[in-house]
Design a protein around this motif. Structure first.
Motif, mmCIF file in Angstrom:
data_model
loop_
_atom_site.group_PDB
_atom_site.id
_atom_site.type_symbol
_atom_site.label_atom_id
_atom_site.label_comp_id
_atom_site.label_asym_id
_atom_site.label_seq_id
_atom_site.Cartn_x
_atom_site.Cartn_y
_atom_site.Cartn_z
ATOM 1 N N PHE A 5 0.742 4.318 -3.437
ATOM 2 C CA PHE A 5 0.973 4.783 -2.706
ATOM 3 C C PHE A 5 2.369 6.431 -3.609
ATOM 4 O O PHE A 5 2.195 7.184 -4.262
ATOM 5 C CB PHE A 5 0.438 5.834 -1.306
ATOM 6 C CG PHE A 5 0.343 6.877 -0.786
ATOM 7 C CD1 PHE A 5 -0.611 7.520 -2.027
ATOM 8 C CD2 PHE A 5 1.433 7.508 -0.836
ATOM 9 C CE1 PHE A 5 -1.050 9.099 -2.039
ATOM 10 C CE2 PHE A 5 0.839 8.858 -0.940
ATOM 11 C CZ PHE A 5 -0.413 9.308 -1.165
ATOM 12 N N VAL A 29 -7.869 11.791 2.903
ATOM 13 C CA VAL A 29 -8.365 10.766 3.876
ATOM 14 C C VAL A 29 -7.371 10.857 4.520
ATOM 15 O O VAL A 29 -7.531 11.022 4.775
ATOM 16 C CB VAL A 29 -8.393 9.818 2.817
ATOM 17 C CG1 VAL A 29 -9.584 8.633 3.183
ATOM 18 C CG2 VAL A 29 -10.000 10.232 1.337
ATOM 19 N N PHE A 30 -5.767 10.155 4.008
ATOM 20 C CA PHE A 30 -5.391 9.534 5.262
ATOM 21 C C PHE A 30 -4.520 10.575 6.178
ATOM 22 O O PHE A 30 -4.572 10.927 7.321
ATOM 23 C CB PHE A 30 -3.764 9.514 3.828
ATOM 24 C CG PHE A 30 -4.411 8.716 3.430
ATOM 25 C CD1 PHE A 30 -4.689 7.205 3.690
ATOM 26 C CD2 PHE A 30 -2.771 8.571 1.936
ATOM 27 C CE1 PHE A 30 -4.790 6.028 2.446
ATOM 28 C CE2 PHE A 30 -3.007 6.914 1.417
ATOM 29 C CZ PHE A 30 -4.209 6.616 1.397
ATOM 30 N N LYS A 69 0.706 -1.548 -0.218
ATOM 31 C CA LYS A 69 -0.220 0.711 -0.036
ATOM 32 C C LYS A 69 0.969 1.089 -0.234
ATOM 33 O O LYS A 69 0.753 2.459 -1.071
ATOM 34 C CB LYS A 69 -0.647 -0.149 1.590
ATOM 35 C CG LYS A 69 -2.433 -0.927 1.093
ATOM 36 C CD LYS A 69 -2.676 -0.299 1.930
ATOM 37 C CE LYS A 69 -3.801 -2.250 2.339
ATOM 38 N NZ LYS A 69 -5.222 -1.871 3.985
ATOM 39 N N THR A 117 -7.028 11.253 -2.193
ATOM 40 C CA THR A 117 -6.118 10.092 -1.307
ATOM 41 C C THR A 117 -5.548 10.752 0.282
ATOM 42 O O THR A 117 -6.019 10.073 1.128
ATOM 43 C CB THR A 117 -5.759 9.549 -1.968
ATOM 44 O OG1 THR A 117 -6.652 8.478 -3.449
ATOM 45 C CG2 THR A 117 -5.335 8.301 -1.150
ATOM 46 N N SER A 118 -4.814 11.515 -0.349
ATOM 47 C CA SER A 118 -3.807 12.531 0.164
ATOM 48 C C SER A 118 -4.961 13.255 1.420
ATOM 49 O O SER A 118 -4.492 12.571 3.039
ATOM 50 C CB SER A 118 -3.052 13.662 -0.121
ATOM 51 O OG SER A 118 -2.310 12.613 -1.099
ATOM 52 N N ALA A 128 1.271 11.929 2.313
ATOM 53 C CA ALA A 128 -0.176 12.493 2.147
ATOM 54 C C ALA A 128 0.070 13.757 2.385
ATOM 55 O O ALA A 128 -0.275 15.142 1.492
ATOM 56 C CB ALA A 128 -1.322 11.541 2.636
ATOM 57 N N ARG A 165 2.300 6.523 4.930
ATOM 58 C CA ARG A 165 1.074 7.126 3.984
ATOM 59 C C ARG A 165 1.391 8.687 4.607
ATOM 60 O O ARG A 165 1.138 9.562 3.741
ATOM 61 C CB ARG A 165 0.378 5.768 3.882
ATOM 62 C CG ARG A 165 0.763 5.234 2.901
ATOM 63 C CD ARG A 165 -0.411 4.132 1.859
ATOM 64 N NE ARG A 165 -1.945 4.409 3.665
ATOM 65 C CZ ARG A 165 -2.165 3.180 4.151
ATOM 66 N NH1 ARG A 165 -1.167 2.079 3.879
ATOM 67 N NH2 ARG A 165 -2.621 2.899 4.894
ATOM 68 N N VAL A 190 -6.286 12.541 -8.377
ATOM 69 C CA VAL A 190 -7.170 10.999 -7.347
ATOM 70 C C VAL A 190 -5.721 11.159 -5.765
ATOM 71 O O VAL A 190 -6.015 11.005 -4.818
ATOM 72 C CB VAL A 190 -6.308 9.652 -8.427
ATOM 73 C CG1 VAL A 190 -7.047 8.541 -7.294
ATOM 74 C CG2 VAL A 190 -8.182 9.493 -9.530
#
Length: 525
Positions: A82, A424-425, A78, A421-422, A347, A343, A417
């Motif tokens: 990323f 959210v992290f 994962k 996603t970043s 992010a 991650r 995208v």
């Protein structure tokens, strides 16, 4: 003594005489001497039992270690996935948005006589950096056109296998050293060109810095070209012995890593290095495939000949990373959840670079964090593509234009995208408050020619009050916990001078402050 352990109900009574005879007497059976035999010993060994719940904590810990090792491949991949798309975003930026930004900056310079100066700056700092990057790419590409790839290939192919193996290892070490020093050269150029003019000059000038940056990018591109050529020779060798030796070199990396002490900050550095190494290997494999397809007149059947070797190289790289990280986390009692924190840290870099108060471009942030500098690699790819693909006629230009628009589309979609996603992290890691903090001040307050950062050992309170620090979340506090030996030193320190030094020593670095080439506060034995 061994018999006493096997039969706890018996006592050994020495005789009252001077002989060395021993009498066996049982506590429970007066006639125990008649029951002692080899059969009874074997029967006791076969029926002896024990209870694992008497040491429940140890066995539970061992089970959790097994579960952690089983979770490592999923969590690591994962993070790698990323990080791969982060590197891809910074790499595509050089081909897509950077030329457009350079054109806009040059148009601004050309229209200044007509429009006049609307502000104190001719160009914004970001535009100055973009123009410098564009000039570096143009100059280095013109210098790369004088390098003969075919001559380099035949020169390397004429060497022995063991010599090529040594050369490839030396190139890997040189690549890391170039990346470390190269980003400092580029940062020095950007700051020298955009530094406020009212400050006292403390540099050698923009032109010397620019020439050093051009020389660095050119030499680093040549270094990567030699790496790609060596890999191409390994692919084209008849017995594949060189390719096998180069793949076995990845497994040697396990020996040099798993038996060292690693803290979470050190593991974060290694993870960033693995992301950069994996992405660079993918680009090198792409260059090898392009060169081989050109030699076979773009015959698609030859691509299937290269496909097994490419899969074998990628599979060995993934397997080595999984085994290495699995044993590092096992030996150092690190949970698999730490990769989620890594991650979130990556992010945060992406999200913070989109803020209005951002103090760096995202591609430069990736370079500092992972040691991935896209300029030399992009320069080499442009050189290989332009020498492999011949553009003739209007139809070819239309295909190039469509391909460029496709790359821009891919860059925009990938950025959208990644940004979502970043976010959210960052939200899951409770790091949203840090986004609204002011950037760390780059201006040093001088006292007698000495900056405030250098006076931290004399007055740590003054430094904390003048330089804003990021508030730490629970995960960051856990990541920057000092070693047990350091805790013992702090507890047992005297109240004298030694105790003051331990009290005012430099604090552990936050995870967000650690880049690829930072020496972490936690030691590696």
């Amino acid at each position: 003594a061994a018999f006493h352990l096997a039969f706890p109900g018996y006592w050994f009574i020495p005789a009252h005489t001077g002989t060395l005879h021993w009498h066996f007497t049982s506590l429970f059976f007066p006639s125990a001497a008649s029951n002692l035999s080899l059969v009874r010993f074997i029967t006791t060994e076969l029926t002896r039992g024990y209870f694992l719940e008497h040491n429940e904590a140890k066995y539970t810990e061992r089970r959790e270690r097994v579960y952690t090792c089983l979770r490592i491949p999923k969590e690591l991949e994962k993070l790698m996935t990323f990080g791969f798309f982060l590197c891809l975003d910074a790499f595509l930026y050089v081909f897509t948005l950077l030329p457009l930004r350079v054109i806009l900056a040059l148009l601004r310079l050309l229209t200044l006589p007509c429009c006049g100066l609307s502000g104190s700056r001719v160009l914004q700092p970001a535009q100055v950096c973009d123009v410098l990057k564009g000039f570096i790419m143009v100059l280095c590409y013109s210098m790369m056109s004088y390098v003969d790839y075919s001559m380099m290939y035949h020169l390397i192919r004429g060497q022995s296998v063991i010599k090529l193996y040594i050369i490839y290892n030396m190139l890997e070490v040189a690549d890391r050293l170039f990346s470390s020093f190269g980003q400092d050269i580029l940062d020095a150029l950007y700051w020298t060109a955009t530094e406020p003019k009212e400050k006292k000059r403390a540099h050698i000038g923009v032109i010397p810095h620019f020439l050093m940056a051009v020389l660095y990018v050119f030499l680093h591109a040549i270094l990567i070209m030699v790496q790609a050529t060596t890999l191409n020779v390994a692919f084209n060798s008849h017995n594949k012995s060189l390719l096998t030796i180069m793949m076995s070199n990845n497994f040697v990396e396990i020996k040099g890593s798993v038996f060292k002490k690693f803290e979470k900050n050190n593991l974060f550095q290694m993870s960033n290095s693995d992301i950069k190494e994996r992405f660079t290997n993918y680009i090198l494999l792409l260059i090898v495939c392009l060169r081989n397809m050109e030699q076979f007149s773009w015959n698609p059947d030859h691509l299937w000949v290269l496909f097994p070797d490419v899969i074998m190289v990628i599979a060995s790289e993934v397997a080595v990373d999984i085994v290495k990280h699995a044993f590092i986390t096992k030996f150092n009692d690190i949970s698999a959840d730490v990769y989620g924190e890594y991650r979130a840290s990556l992010a945060f870099d992406l999200v913070s670079s989109r803020q209005k108060n951002a103090y760096t471009d995202y591609s430069d942030s990736v370079s500092r964090r992972m040691g991935f500098i896209p300029l030399p690699l992009a320069l080499l790819l442009i050189r290989v593509v332009t020498s492999s693909v011949k553009i003739q006629g209007s139809l070819s230009f239309m295909c190039v234009l469509l391909f460029y628009l496709g790359m821009i589309t891919l860059k925009v979609l990938n950025s959208i995208v990644l940004l979502g996603t970043s976010c959210v992290f960052v939200k899951e890691a409770n790091m949203e408050e840090k986004l609204f903090d002011p950037p760390p001040s780059a201006v040093s307050s001088h006292k007698g020619g000495i900056s405030l950062a250098s006076d931290s050992s004399q007055n740590i309170d003054m430094e904390e009050s003048s330089v804003p620090t990021f508030p730490k979340s629970d995960s960051d506090t856990f990541l920057t916990t000092p070693d047990e030996e350091d805790d013992d030193k702090i507890i047992n320190a005297d109240t004298g001078l030694e105790g003051d030094r331990l009290k005012h020593r430099t604090p552990k670095k936050d995870l967000l402050e650690i880049d690829r080439f930072t020496i972490c506060g936690n030691r590696i034995d």
